[in-house]
Enzyme design. Sequence first.
Site, short mmCIF file in Angstrom:
data_model
loop_
_atom_site.label_atom_id
_atom_site.label_comp_id
_atom_site.label_asym_id
_atom_site.label_seq_id
_atom_site.Cartn_x
_atom_site.Cartn_y
_atom_site.Cartn_z
N ASN A 215 0.85 -1.19 0.00
CA ASN A 215 0.00 0.00 0.00
C ASN A 215 0.89 1.25 0.00
O ASN A 215 1.74 1.42 0.88
CB ASN A 215 -0.90 -0.02 1.24
CG ASN A 215 -1.94 1.08 1.22
OD1 ASN A 215 -1.64 2.22 0.91
ND2 ASN A 215 -3.16 0.75 1.59
N HIS B 38 -5.50 3.48 -1.46
CA HIS B 38 -6.80 3.76 -0.86
C HIS B 38 -7.05 5.26 -0.96
O HIS B 38 -6.82 6.01 -0.02
CB HIS B 38 -6.82 3.31 0.61
CG HIS B 38 -8.16 3.39 1.25
ND1 HIS B 38 -8.51 2.61 2.34
CD2 HIS B 38 -9.25 4.16 0.98
CE1 HIS B 38 -9.74 2.91 2.71
NE2 HIS B 38 -10.20 3.86 1.90
N ARG C 35 -8.85 8.60 -0.69
CA ARG C 35 -9.98 9.07 0.13
C ARG C 35 -10.52 10.37 -0.44
O ARG C 35 -9.82 11.10 -1.16
CB ARG C 35 -9.52 9.23 1.57
CG ARG C 35 -9.39 7.89 2.30
CD ARG C 35 -9.03 8.08 3.76
NE ARG C 35 -9.22 6.87 4.53
CZ ARG C 35 -8.35 5.86 4.60
NH1 ARG C 35 -7.21 5.93 3.93
NH2 ARG C 35 -8.59 4.79 5.34
N HIS D 27 -3.87 11.75 0.73
CA HIS D 27 -2.64 11.04 0.31
C HIS D 27 -2.77 10.67 -1.16
O HIS D 27 -2.47 11.48 -2.02
CB HIS D 27 -2.33 9.85 1.22
CG HIS D 27 -3.51 9.11 1.75
ND1 HIS D 27 -4.46 8.50 0.96
CD2 HIS D 27 -3.89 8.87 3.04
CE1 HIS D 27 -5.35 7.92 1.71
NE2 HIS D 27 -5.05 8.13 2.98
N GLU E 48 -8.66 0.32 -2.89
CA GLU E 48 -9.56 0.26 -1.74
C GLU E 48 -10.39 1.54 -1.68
O GLU E 48 -9.94 2.60 -2.12
CB GLU E 48 -8.76 0.14 -0.44
CG GLU E 48 -7.87 -1.08 -0.36
CD GLU E 48 -7.08 -1.15 0.93
OE1 GLU E 48 -6.51 -2.22 1.20
OE2 GLU E 48 -7.02 -0.13 1.65
N THR F 121 -8.04 6.02 9.68
CA THR F 121 -7.69 4.78 9.00
C THR F 121 -8.85 3.81 9.12
O THR F 121 -9.76 4.01 9.93
CB THR F 121 -6.40 4.17 9.61
OG1 THR F 121 -5.99 3.04 8.84
CG2 THR F 121 -6.61 3.76 11.05
N HIS G 240 -4.05 -4.76 7.78
CA HIS G 240 -4.11 -3.68 8.76
C HIS G 240 -3.19 -4.01 9.93
O HIS G 240 -3.40 -4.95 10.67
CB HIS G 240 -5.51 -3.39 9.28
CG HIS G 240 -5.63 -1.98 9.78
ND1 HIS G 240 -5.96 -0.91 8.96
CD2 HIS G 240 -5.41 -1.44 10.99
CE1 HIS G 240 -5.96 0.21 9.66
NE2 HIS G 240 -5.62 -0.09 10.90
N GLY H 89 1.01 -1.50 4.29
CA GLY H 89 1.49 -0.18 3.92
C GLY H 89 2.18 0.54 5.06
O GLY H 89 3.37 0.81 5.02
N HIS H 90 1.41 0.87 6.10
CA HIS H 90 1.91 1.75 7.16
C HIS H 90 3.20 1.19 7.78
O HIS H 90 4.22 1.89 7.86
CB HIS H 90 0.84 1.94 8.22
CG HIS H 90 1.25 2.84 9.34
ND1 HIS H 90 1.25 4.21 9.23
CD2 HIS H 90 1.68 2.57 10.60
CE1 HIS H 90 1.66 4.75 10.36
NE2 HIS H 90 1.93 3.78 11.20
#
Length: 253
Positions: A7, A43, A45, A50, A73, A110, A201, A224-225
């Site tokens: 991600n 993802h 938003r 981002h 996503e 998130t 996640h 990702g994170h």
Amino acid sequence: MTALSVNLNKIALLRNARGGHLPDVARAGRTCLEAGAHGLTVHPRPDARHIRADDVHVLAGLCAQRGVEFNIEGNPFAPPRPAYPGLLALCTSARPAQVTLVPDGDGQLTSDHGFDFHRDGEALRPLIAALRALGCRVSVFVDVGNPDLGLAAALGAQRVELYTGPYAEAFAAGDPEPALVAAAATARAAQSVGLAVNAGHDLDQANLGRFLAAVPNVQEVSIGHALIGEALYAGLSATVRAYRTIIDASAAL
């Protein structure tokens, strides 16, 4: 074998914090793929905090060129706005291999919960059908222990993504076993009604191997994170390779 989809949201977040084009999201995507990632995830938003719509199209082209999976996503219920055309419109133009539907509100920092299929099912049904008509595989974000996986399958979903935040918290607290048992049971329940299983996640290098050893037939993990955070210390290529080592070892068990 489980696929690793990286991600890239946090790369875009860092870029947007300063403005301009650095760090370059597409270059980061290429680096991840060259290091062994099986695909890329974004993802976008509605507030464009981002990943932006223009990033989606650039990365879709990169993944098509490399012959790898692109996963978008998003909240299918979020309406379009000036910087965000809406999830269905993005998917219509980008044609990702997979779309992961997530019930995020606009203000959420998130993703932190899965769908309630009794509440949202009939609204999801035509959107899932529209995405599948585009040729996209549709995955839906679910909490471990969701009792309505058969309903998710009946709505047309092809996969579920298990929300692994509670497992990561339990692992960090030193007591992951109950969370692993619950995740494995949910995966088996999904598979029994014809749904393949993804997960994501707060998975990281410390907790990923244990998860994959306990939960059967996970098709894909989206990370990702933690991966981007770890890459600040070890480098992006080295970090992706480290994740591949963990995943490849789990496949050999």
